[in-house]
Design a protein around this motif. Sequence first.
Motif, PDB file in Angstrom:
ATOM      1  N   PRO A 123       0.811  -1.227   0.000  1.00  0.00           N
ATOM      2  CA  PRO A 123       0.000   0.000   0.000  1.00  0.00           C
ATOM      3  C   PRO A 123       0.838   1.269   0.000  1.00  0.00           C
ATOM      4  O   PRO A 123       1.949   1.308   0.533  1.00  0.00           O
ATOM      5  CB  PRO A 123      -0.809  -0.114   1.298  1.00  0.00           C
ATOM      6  N   LEU A 124       0.265   2.317  -0.557  1.00  0.00           N
ATOM      7  CA  LEU A 124       0.931   3.627  -0.593  1.00  0.00           C
ATOM      8  C   LEU A 124       1.251   4.150   0.796  1.00  0.00           C
ATOM      9  O   LEU A 124       2.180   4.933   0.982  1.00  0.00           O
ATOM     10  CB  LEU A 124       0.002   4.646  -1.268  1.00  0.00           C
ATOM     11  N   GLU A 125       0.453   3.720   1.774  1.00  0.00           N
ATOM     12  CA  GLU A 125       0.651   4.186   3.154  1.00  0.00           C
ATOM     13  C   GLU A 125       2.066   3.884   3.652  1.00  0.00           C
ATOM     14  O   GLU A 125       2.560   4.553   4.561  1.00  0.00           O
ATOM     15  CB  GLU A 125      -0.370   3.532   4.093  1.00  0.00           C
ATOM     16  N   ALA A 162      -1.170   7.827  -5.905  1.00  0.00           N
ATOM     17  CA  ALA A 162       0.205   8.240  -5.584  1.00  0.00           C
ATOM     18  C   ALA A 162       0.418   9.699  -5.967  1.00  0.00           C
ATOM     19  O   ALA A 162       1.017  10.484  -5.216  1.00  0.00           O
ATOM     20  CB  ALA A 162       1.207   7.346  -6.311  1.00  0.00           C
ATOM     21  N   LYS A 163      -0.095  10.071  -7.123  1.00  0.00           N
ATOM     22  CA  LYS A 163       0.024  11.468  -7.583  1.00  0.00           C
ATOM     23  C   LYS A 163      -0.662  12.406  -6.586  1.00  0.00           C
ATOM     24  O   LYS A 163      -0.111  13.445  -6.203  1.00  0.00           O
ATOM     25  CB  LYS A 163      -0.613  11.578  -8.979  1.00  0.00           C
ATOM     26  N   ALA A 164      -1.869  12.019  -6.167  1.00  0.00           N
ATOM     27  CA  ALA A 164      -2.614  12.854  -5.220  1.00  0.00           C
ATOM     28  C   ALA A 164      -1.864  12.945  -3.887  1.00  0.00           C
ATOM     29  O   ALA A 164      -1.793  14.018  -3.272  1.00  0.00           O
ATOM     30  CB  ALA A 164      -4.011  12.268  -5.009  1.00  0.00           C
ATOM     31  N   MET A 165      -1.277  11.842  -3.467  1.00  0.00           N
ATOM     32  CA  MET A 165      -0.530  11.843  -2.199  1.00  0.00           C
ATOM     33  C   MET A 165       0.674  12.781  -2.284  1.00  0.00           C
ATOM     34  O   MET A 165       0.925  13.573  -1.364  1.00  0.00           O
ATOM     35  CB  MET A 165      -0.057  10.422  -1.883  1.00  0.00           C
ATOM     36  N   LEU A 166       1.392  12.739  -3.390  1.00  0.00           N
ATOM     37  CA  LEU A 166       2.570  13.615  -3.542  1.00  0.00           C
ATOM     38  C   LEU A 166       2.142  15.077  -3.585  1.00  0.00           C
ATOM     39  O   LEU A 166       2.783  15.947  -2.979  1.00  0.00           O
ATOM     40  CB  LEU A 166       3.356  13.243  -4.807  1.00  0.00           C
ATOM     41  N   GLU A 167       1.043  15.348  -4.284  1.00  0.00           N
ATOM     42  CA  GLU A 167       0.570  16.740  -4.358  1.00  0.00           C
ATOM     43  C   GLU A 167       0.141  17.239  -2.979  1.00  0.00           C
ATOM     44  O   GLU A 167       0.452  18.359  -2.597  1.00  0.00           O
ATOM     45  CB  GLU A 167      -0.579  16.851  -5.363  1.00  0.00           C
TER      46      GLU A 167
END
Length: 224
Positions: A123-125, A162-167
């Motif tokens: 997971p991205l977490e 992932a993109k949203a998390m980085l932003e």
Amino acid sequence: MNRPRARIAPSILSADFARLADEIARCDAGGADVIHIDVMDGCFVPNLTFGAKVIETVRRLTALPLDVHLMVVQPEKYFEDFARAGASGLTIHAEVAPHLHRQLYRIKELGCLAGAALNPSTPLEMVSEVAGDLDLLLVMTVNPGFGGQSFIGAMLDKIRRAKAMLEAARSGAALEVDGGVARDTIGDCWRAGADTFVAGNAIFSAHDPVQEIAELRGRCGVSV
Ligand code: DX5
Ligand code: ZN
């Protein structure tokens, strides 16, 4: 919104090592942005590849940045050797990095860009607390270990998240995808938010690797 152009990262895993200098020259001629070097230890992944000697060799063959992907347990054992050999960036797997924050900062201390990679099932977490510390986030789109595998379509949603998390973290990290990237998959990855594309089989098995780099880039629009 305008986006920077897609960055193409040929993976030398699929190169012909008897003609490595020619293969790297083709990447240069095709306008590749970075050379991707897959280090495997036969433990984290069921395959063995190369180490510092090959990084050093590739370093002498091109001025392009060397994006070194460590598919190894205890990656910190290799940081100094790989940095000395000429790596520009070191990307380690979160699954084998219990002290990810410290390991990322050690990579930066050595003068390299610090990346974290996630297997398809991870997971991205696993990287959310260090999103602002990353220079690169690698979303694997196959289970690592071998070139020439099929792209896992379900990863497109992970790339979007992932993109949203980085932003959200105001991170300037590159968002890289690796595995099964080819003419028929790269556009979807670009539209999902990826900006850096590793491609091994697609480039080195192509009739004309120089042209193939342009073909792949051409499938990524200039804006969203
Ligand atoms: C997979 C490696 C990849 C591999 C990609 O374990 O991390 O970099 O070379 O190969 P293709 O593009 O052939 O799927
Ligand atoms: Zn890789």
